[in-house]
Design an enzyme around this catalytic site. Sequence first.
Site, PDB file in Angstrom:
ATOM      1  N   GLU A  67       0.821  -1.219   0.000  1.00 23.03           N
ATOM      2  CA  GLU A  67       0.000   0.000   0.000  1.00 23.03           C
ATOM      3  C   GLU A  67       0.854   1.268   0.000  1.00 23.03           C
ATOM      4  O   GLU A  67       0.745   2.073   0.924  1.00 23.03           O
ATOM      5  CB  GLU A  67      -0.898   0.035   1.236  1.00 23.03           C
ATOM      6  CG  GLU A  67      -1.787  -1.160   1.431  1.00 23.03           C
ATOM      7  CD  GLU A  67      -2.453  -1.161   2.806  1.00 23.03           C
ATOM      8  OE1 GLU A  67      -3.578  -1.638   2.903  1.00 23.03           O
ATOM      9  OE2 GLU A  67      -1.833  -0.681   3.781  1.00 23.03           O
ATOM     10  N   CYS A 102      -3.979  33.081  10.076  1.00 22.51           N
ATOM     11  CA  CYS A 102      -3.807  33.726  11.372  1.00 22.51           C
ATOM     12  C   CYS A 102      -3.501  32.703  12.452  1.00 22.51           C
ATOM     13  O   CYS A 102      -4.343  32.379  13.305  1.00 22.51           O
ATOM     14  CB  CYS A 102      -5.057  34.536  11.703  1.00 22.51           C
ATOM     15  SG  CYS A 102      -5.290  35.802  10.466  1.00 22.51           S
ATOM     16  N   GLU A 103      -2.327  32.143  12.372  1.00 27.37           N
ATOM     17  CA  GLU A 103      -1.801  31.160  13.336  1.00 27.37           C
ATOM     18  C   GLU A 103      -0.282  31.297  13.305  1.00 27.37           C
ATOM     19  O   GLU A 103       0.299  31.334  12.215  1.00 27.37           O
ATOM     20  CB  GLU A 103      -2.108  29.714  12.889  1.00 27.37           C
ATOM     21  CG  GLU A 103      -3.547  29.319  12.817  1.00 27.37           C
ATOM     22  CD  GLU A 103      -4.133  28.878  14.149  1.00 27.37           C
ATOM     23  OE1 GLU A 103      -3.364  28.666  15.106  1.00 27.37           O
ATOM     24  OE2 GLU A 103      -5.359  28.766  14.224  1.00 27.37           O
TER      25      GLU A 103
HETATM   26  C1  LIG Z   1      -1.398   5.963   5.188  1.00 30.09           C
HETATM   27  C2  LIG Z   1      -1.418   4.502   4.941  1.00 30.09           C
HETATM   28  C3  LIG Z   1      -0.618   3.939   3.936  1.00 30.09           C
HETATM   29  C4  LIG Z   1       0.324   4.740   3.089  1.00 30.09           C
HETATM   30  O1  LIG Z   1       1.426   5.174   3.770  1.00 30.09           O
HETATM   31  P1  LIG Z   1       2.641   5.861   2.989  1.00 30.09           P
HETATM   32  O2  LIG Z   1       3.606   6.195   4.033  1.00 30.09           O
HETATM   33  O3  LIG Z   1       2.105   7.044   2.290  1.00 30.09           O
HETATM   34  O4  LIG Z   1       3.167   4.831   2.035  1.00 30.09           O
HETATM   35  C5  LIG Z   1      -0.740   2.584   3.721  1.00 30.09           C
HETATM   36  N1  LIG Z   1      -1.560   1.811   4.464  1.00 30.09           N
HETATM   37  C6  LIG Z   1      -2.329   2.312   5.436  1.00 30.09           C
HETATM   38  C7  LIG Z   1      -3.225   1.417   6.190  1.00 30.09           C
HETATM   39  C8  LIG Z   1      -2.274   3.667   5.712  1.00 30.09           C
HETATM   40  O5  LIG Z   1      -3.030   4.161   6.702  1.00 30.09           O
END
Ligand SMILES: *Cc1c(COP(=O)(O)O)cnc(C)c1O
Length: 419
Positions: free
Chosen positions: A273, A343-344
């Site tokens: 992922e 504004c922070e």
């Molecule tokens: C955010 C997330 C990712 C992606 O993470 P990266 O660091 O952008 O590769 C993959 N899996 C899950 C479950 C996430 O929450």
Amino acid sequence: MHFFDYKDNSLFCENVALKKLAEQFSTPLYVYSKKTLMRHLNVLQEAFSEISPLLCFSMKANSSLAMCNILVKNGAGLDIVSGGELYKALKIGTDPQKIVYAGVGKTEEEIEFALTKSILLFNVESISELKLINKVAGKVGIKQKVSIRINPDVDINTHDYITTGKKITKFGVDFDTCRNIINSRAEYSNLNIAGFHIHIGSQITESYPFVESITKTVNFIEELKKDKFEIEYLNIGGGLGIVYKDENPQSAEQFAEAIIDLIRPLNIKIIMEPGRFIAGNSGILLTTVLYLKNTSVKNFVVIDAGMNDLLRPSLYNAYHEILPIKKNDNVGNVKVDIVGPICESGDFLAKDRTIQKVNAGDIMAIMGAGAYGFSMASNYNSRCLPAEVMVDNDTYFLVRKRQNYSDLIANENIPKELI
Ligand SMILES: *Cc1c(COP(=O)(O)O)cnc(C)c1O
């Protein structure tokens, strides 16, 4: 590695001058390089070709439809974390059997939506969630495959806010809980516990945390095998780090080399992922200098992009390189804080940064803004969300128009009785 480079001192995205885009579409403006995006997808696909994993782009990194569409049409699946992301994934025609769904707070409504669309896997983060998915699957008459998200309790060298695989974080379940779930799987008659999922955090530049968490999980899988329980999928998450400043992250090849040997003996389908690795360096945020403001202690450069456009510096103290789109070696450097209009006091893009001297009206590029950039943008201070452009060699496309003032109030209602 990306395709933003100077030609004759003018900064280009592929073969398009950024000056031209700023003039045509105004700033703040997100600009993406299709070639960079594709390169990162291909590099991962090639490094892992031996085990041909399902690469699910993590949509929360950048859920802009044009970007996700390019990735999906080139073979990627999507990792989603909400019903909204599922809706967008389906809009671009993503094969539901290439969609995996993580997140600790899926609502019953979201679960039913995903069940009826036949996504590949839910990545389940708690027993309560498992029970709810089982119940809803029964209601809609579906047998659903799920993965249990394991929290392998490993420490990584990254910002606390993007560490997700330590016991103290809210993500996943520990190995003992996972084993209890497996032992009581008969209770989940509408579910098929088909895999395990680990995602230990983000912007991880070394391989050892992955090796550690995968080794623990592989050992766990081997133990369960002895008890005659086998899975079909192992999702090793995302988290691969990229270069923002002077990091020296592992390459996709090095990453593959470190972990393929660990997972090959399992002989099961691997899911990955990646979010940041694919999108991070494929995008920049163009901004215009509004004012120079010198005080007795600081030199401020006030720009037209703020924390509502790019939150990472404010939220994580993240470093983004900031480059002039017109390089001039003769003007000298200054040390400045680059701040937005919000504004922070936390609204800064860079602190104590040495940059080429700038003037009001100059345009700068905030690099590495392709992931967790636009997707984290907000309307804070009633500012319109910026536009987005995708460059493809010497052509470019407006893929999201800038919001206007009427967009800001589109969902609001002023009851006459309420005065
Ligand atoms: C955010 C997330 C990712 C992606 O993470 P990266 O660091 O952008 O590769 C993959 N899996 C899950 C479950 C996430 O929450």
